[in-house]
Motif scaffolding. Structure first.
Motif, PDB file in Angstrom:
ATOM      1  N   ARG A   1       5.503  -1.301 -28.117  1.00 26.63           N
ATOM      2  CA  ARG A   1       4.965  -1.765 -29.380  1.00 26.63           C
ATOM      3  C   ARG A   1       5.262  -0.767 -30.490  1.00 26.63           C
ATOM      4  O   ARG A   1       4.931   0.415 -30.393  1.00 26.63           O
ATOM      5  CB  ARG A   1       3.450  -1.981 -29.261  1.00 26.63           C
ATOM      6  CG  ARG A   1       3.069  -3.093 -28.295  1.00 26.63           C
ATOM      7  CD  ARG A   1       1.567  -3.333 -28.306  1.00 26.63           C
ATOM      8  NE  ARG A   1       1.196  -4.437 -27.424  1.00 26.63           N
ATOM      9  CZ  ARG A   1      -0.056  -4.873 -27.273  1.00 26.63           C
ATOM     10  NH1 ARG A   1      -1.048  -4.286 -27.945  1.00 26.63           N
ATOM     11  NH2 ARG A   1      -0.309  -5.882 -26.451  1.00 26.63           N
ATOM     12  N   THR A   2       5.881  -1.258 -31.537  1.00 24.97           N
ATOM     13  CA  THR A   2       6.178  -0.435 -32.710  1.00 24.97           C
ATOM     14  C   THR A   2       5.873  -1.245 -33.963  1.00 24.97           C
ATOM     15  O   THR A   2       5.788  -2.471 -33.926  1.00 24.97           O
ATOM     16  CB  THR A   2       7.652   0.006 -32.739  1.00 24.97           C
ATOM     17  OG1 THR A   2       8.489  -1.156 -32.824  1.00 24.97           O
ATOM     18  CG2 THR A   2       8.016   0.812 -31.514  1.00 24.97           C
ATOM     19  N   GLN A   3       5.709  -0.543 -35.072  1.00 23.86           N
ATOM     20  CA  GLN A   3       5.445  -1.203 -36.342  1.00 23.86           C
ATOM     21  C   GLN A   3       6.231  -0.496 -37.432  1.00 23.86           C
ATOM     22  O   GLN A   3       6.030   0.684 -37.683  1.00 23.86           O
ATOM     23  CB  GLN A   3       3.946  -1.187 -36.665  1.00 23.86           C
ATOM     24  CG  GLN A   3       3.577  -1.973 -37.910  1.00 23.86           C
ATOM     25  CD  GLN A   3       2.079  -2.071 -38.101  1.00 23.86           C
ATOM     26  OE1 GLN A   3       1.301  -1.547 -37.303  1.00 23.86           O
ATOM     27  NE2 GLN A   3       1.661  -2.735 -39.164  1.00 23.86           N
ATOM     28  N   LYS A   4       7.136  -1.221 -38.071  1.00 22.71           N
ATOM     29  CA  LYS A   4       7.982  -0.633 -39.100  1.00 22.71           C
ATOM     30  C   LYS A   4       7.235  -0.533 -40.424  1.00 22.71           C
ATOM     31  O   LYS A   4       6.489  -1.431 -40.805  1.00 22.71           O
ATOM     32  CB  LYS A   4       9.250  -1.471 -39.299  1.00 22.71           C
ATOM     33  CG  LYS A   4      10.276  -1.297 -38.202  1.00 22.71           C
ATOM     34  CD  LYS A   4      11.499  -2.151 -38.453  1.00 22.71           C
ATOM     35  CE  LYS A   4      12.273  -1.711 -39.680  1.00 22.71           C
ATOM     36  NZ  LYS A   4      12.891  -0.384 -39.512  1.00 22.71           N
ATOM     37  N   MET A   5       7.464   0.591 -41.111  1.00 19.53           N
ATOM     38  CA  MET A   5       6.949   0.748 -42.464  1.00 19.53           C
ATOM     39  C   MET A   5       7.893   0.048 -43.445  1.00 19.53           C
ATOM     40  O   MET A   5       9.093  -0.073 -43.182  1.00 19.53           O
ATOM     41  CB  MET A   5       6.879   2.234 -42.850  1.00 19.53           C
ATOM     42  CG  MET A   5       5.811   3.030 -42.169  1.00 19.53           C
ATOM     43  SD  MET A   5       5.837   4.746 -42.804  1.00 19.53           S
ATOM     44  CE  MET A   5       4.439   5.430 -41.912  1.00 19.53           C
ATOM     45  N   PRO A   6       7.393  -0.388 -44.603  1.00 18.12           N
ATOM     46  CA  PRO A   6       8.298  -0.822 -45.673  1.00 18.12           C
ATOM     47  C   PRO A   6       9.260   0.312 -46.029  1.00 18.12           C
ATOM     48  O   PRO A   6       8.943   1.492 -45.854  1.00 18.12           O
ATOM     49  CB  PRO A   6       7.350  -1.146 -46.828  1.00 18.12           C
ATOM     50  CG  PRO A   6       6.036  -1.433 -46.175  1.00 18.12           C
ATOM     51  CD  PRO A   6       5.971  -0.544 -44.977  1.00 18.12           C
ATOM     52  N   LEU A   7      10.425  -0.040 -46.534  1.00 14.08           N
ATOM     53  CA  LEU A   7      11.499   0.933 -46.740  1.00 14.08           C
ATOM     54  C   LEU A   7      11.063   2.151 -47.536  1.00 14.08           C
ATOM     55  O   LEU A   7      11.260   3.290 -47.104  1.00 14.08           O
ATOM     56  CB  LEU A   7      12.683   0.249 -47.434  1.00 14.08           C
ATOM     57  CG  LEU A   7      13.881   1.158 -47.743  1.00 14.08           C
ATOM     58  CD1 LEU A   7      14.491   1.705 -46.470  1.00 14.08           C
ATOM     59  CD2 LEU A   7      14.921   0.399 -48.559  1.00 14.08           C
ATOM     60  N   ARG A   8      10.474   1.956 -48.701  1.00 13.54           N
ATOM     61  CA  ARG A   8      10.109   3.091 -49.554  1.00 13.54           C
ATOM     62  C   ARG A   8       9.078   3.976 -48.869  1.00 13.54           C
ATOM     63  O   ARG A   8       9.139   5.214 -48.968  1.00 13.54           O
ATOM     64  CB  ARG A   8       9.607   2.605 -50.906  1.00 13.54           C
ATOM     65  CG  ARG A   8      10.686   1.993 -51.771  1.00 13.54           C
ATOM     66  CD  ARG A   8      10.136   1.369 -53.046  1.00 13.54           C
ATOM     67  NE  ARG A   8       9.570   2.360 -53.952  1.00 13.54           N
ATOM     68  CZ  ARG A   8       9.105   2.070 -55.159  1.00 13.54           C
ATOM     69  NH1 ARG A   8       9.140   0.809 -55.590  1.00 13.54           N
ATOM     70  NH2 ARG A   8       8.614   3.018 -55.937  1.00 13.54           N
ATOM     71  N   GLU A   9       8.117   3.381 -48.186  1.00 13.07           N
ATOM     72  CA  GLU A   9       7.112   4.174 -47.468  1.00 13.07           C
ATOM     73  C   GLU A   9       7.761   4.978 -46.350  1.00 13.07           C
ATOM     74  O   GLU A   9       7.393   6.134 -46.102  1.00 13.07           O
ATOM     75  CB  GLU A   9       6.025   3.266 -46.918  1.00 13.07           C
ATOM     76  CG  GLU A   9       5.138   2.640 -47.976  1.00 13.07           C
ATOM     77  CD  GLU A   9       4.030   1.802 -47.373  1.00 13.07           C
ATOM     78  OE1 GLU A   9       3.692   2.014 -46.195  1.00 13.07           O
ATOM     79  OE2 GLU A   9       3.524   0.908 -48.076  1.00 13.07           O
ATOM     80  N   ALA A  10       8.738   4.379 -45.667  1.00 15.81           N
ATOM     81  CA  ALA A  10       9.415   5.080 -44.575  1.00 15.81           C
ATOM     82  C   ALA A  10      10.221   6.262 -45.095  1.00 15.81           C
ATOM     83  O   ALA A  10      10.269   7.332 -44.460  1.00 15.81           O
ATOM     84  CB  ALA A  10      10.319   4.109 -43.817  1.00 15.81           C
ATOM     85  N   VAL A  11      10.856   6.103 -46.263  1.00 12.65           N
ATOM     86  CA  VAL A  11      11.601   7.220 -46.859  1.00 12.65           C
ATOM     87  C   VAL A  11      10.654   8.363 -47.211  1.00 12.65           C
ATOM     88  O   VAL A  11      10.920   9.538 -46.911  1.00 12.65           O
ATOM     89  CB  VAL A  11      12.380   6.757 -48.105  1.00 12.65           C
ATOM     90  CG1 VAL A  11      13.006   7.951 -48.824  1.00 12.65           C
ATOM     91  CG2 VAL A  11      13.454   5.752 -47.725  1.00 12.65           C
ATOM     92  N   ALA A  12       9.529   8.024 -47.857  1.00  9.48           N
ATOM     93  CA  ALA A  12       8.557   9.056 -48.228  1.00  9.48           C
ATOM     94  C   ALA A  12       7.971   9.726 -46.988  1.00  9.48           C
ATOM     95  O   ALA A  12       7.796  10.953 -46.957  1.00  9.48           O
ATOM     96  CB  ALA A  12       7.442   8.441 -49.069  1.00  9.48           C
ATOM     97  N   GLU A  13       7.710   8.944 -45.957  1.00 12.20           N
ATOM     98  CA  GLU A  13       7.159   9.516 -44.727  1.00 12.20           C
ATOM     99  C   GLU A  13       8.173  10.430 -44.056  1.00 12.20           C
ATOM    100  O   GLU A  13       7.811  11.471 -43.488  1.00 12.20           O
ATOM    101  CB  GLU A  13       6.730   8.399 -43.774  1.00 12.20           C
ATOM    102  CG  GLU A  13       5.878   8.859 -42.618  1.00 12.20           C
ATOM    103  CD  GLU A  13       4.477   9.288 -43.045  1.00 12.20           C
ATOM    104  OE1 GLU A  13       3.715   9.731 -42.161  1.00 12.20           O
ATOM    105  OE2 GLU A  13       4.126   9.182 -44.245  1.00 12.20           O
ATOM    106  N   THR A  14       9.446  10.073 -44.136  1.00 12.50           N
ATOM    107  CA  THR A  14      10.495  10.941 -43.601  1.00 12.50           C
ATOM    108  C   THR A  14      10.491  12.294 -44.295  1.00 12.50           C
ATOM    109  O   THR A  14      10.631  13.340 -43.647  1.00 12.50           O
ATOM    110  CB  THR A  14      11.871  10.267 -43.741  1.00 12.50           C
ATOM    111  OG1 THR A  14      11.910   9.095 -42.924  1.00 12.50           O
ATOM    112  CG2 THR A  14      13.001  11.199 -43.326  1.00 12.50           C
TER     113      THR A  14
END
Length: 258
Positions: free
Chosen positions: A25-38
């Motif tokens: 089970r995984t859950q993807k973040m929206p693109l902009r949130e994923a970039v900031a989280e990176t």
């Protein structure tokens, strides 16, 4: 009665990959949130170097991508202060200016339509190898996500703000997903933000392990077929998403690199 004890390794690997794909089970973040989280993950894992380094992700409109605002550290990035820029680094959305060194990202995205996220940092152990002009060596199971995926730019072309550096770096990367830039730092790229983030964290870990091993003696290579097998095993999108989520939880707890 056990029903799998007579299966071959290849059969077990295939079945396990299928099970991971279906049940993990995984859950993807929206693109902009994923970039900031990176950005925040990389900060937690020691990749920050003042205002140096860029994380970018290809946006929906062709020839555009998201990146951080110059003047902010990795730990200060949020989805709200990211900038949308074009290949000329003109700001299309957001306030402020991007790092002029983002120019070589534009070249990479042009050269590699399969890549959607680029992570570039001056992490300390990767930078130490870069100072030695020594290529990254993948010789441990944990870092095999980068096995046969890391190129090497031996000669430093200077600050990466011109088109010449974009041509040199994109050419040196070739069809790989990672590159060590001499006297500079690391660069990794992936089909997704999650993949690029994981590759970035593992690149620095691999560099740290290499420096520790080099201090003790010659590094012994792993068999090519086994390295490729390990690379395929850990290089699934589900695995990247699960690892990214763990890195995120770890960063939010204030934990960094081991």
């Amino acid at each position: 009665m056990a029903s799998t004890m007579q299966l071959s390794k290849s059969e077990i690997v295939a079945a396990s990959l299928q099970k991971i794909q279906m049940e993990l089970r995984t859950q993807k973040m929206p693109l902009r949130e994923a970039v900031a989280e990176t950005c925040r993950i990389l900060f937690a894992f020691g990749h920050d170097s003042g205002l140096s380094g860029q994380i970018t992700a290809r946006a929906e409109q062709p020839g555009t991508y998201w990146t951080q605002r110059l003047g902010l550290g990795f730990d200060e990035i949020t989805s709200d202060n990211l900038l949308l820029v074009n290949e000329d680094l003109e700001v299309l959305e957001g306030s402020g200016m991007p790092n002029p060194a983002n120019r070589f990202h534009s070249w990479l995205y042009r050269a590699r339509p399969d890549l959607n996220c680029i992570v570039h940092s001056h992490a300390p152990h990767a930078s130490a190898l870069a100072m030695l002009e020594v290529p990254l060596v993948i010789s441990h199971m944990d870092t095999c996500v980068l096995y046969d995926q890391c190129a090497f730019l031996e000669k430093w072309p200077g600050i990466p703000v011109g088109n010449e550096e974009g041509e040199i770096i994109s050419g040196a990367l070739g069809d790989k997903k990672a590159i060590l830039l001499s006297h500079h730092g690391l660069l990794v790229a992936g089909a997704t933000v999650e993949e690029a983030c994981v590759l970035g964290v593992m690149f620095e870990r691999a560099a740290r392990l290499q420096l520790l091993a080099m201090a003790a003696g010659p590094i012994q290579p792993i068999p090519h077929d086994l390295g490729c097998e390990a690379q395929r095993w850990v290089s699934t999108q589900k695995r990247f998403e699960a690892t990214f989520a763990y890195y995120s939880r770890r960063a939010r707890r204030g934990l960094g690199a081991e």
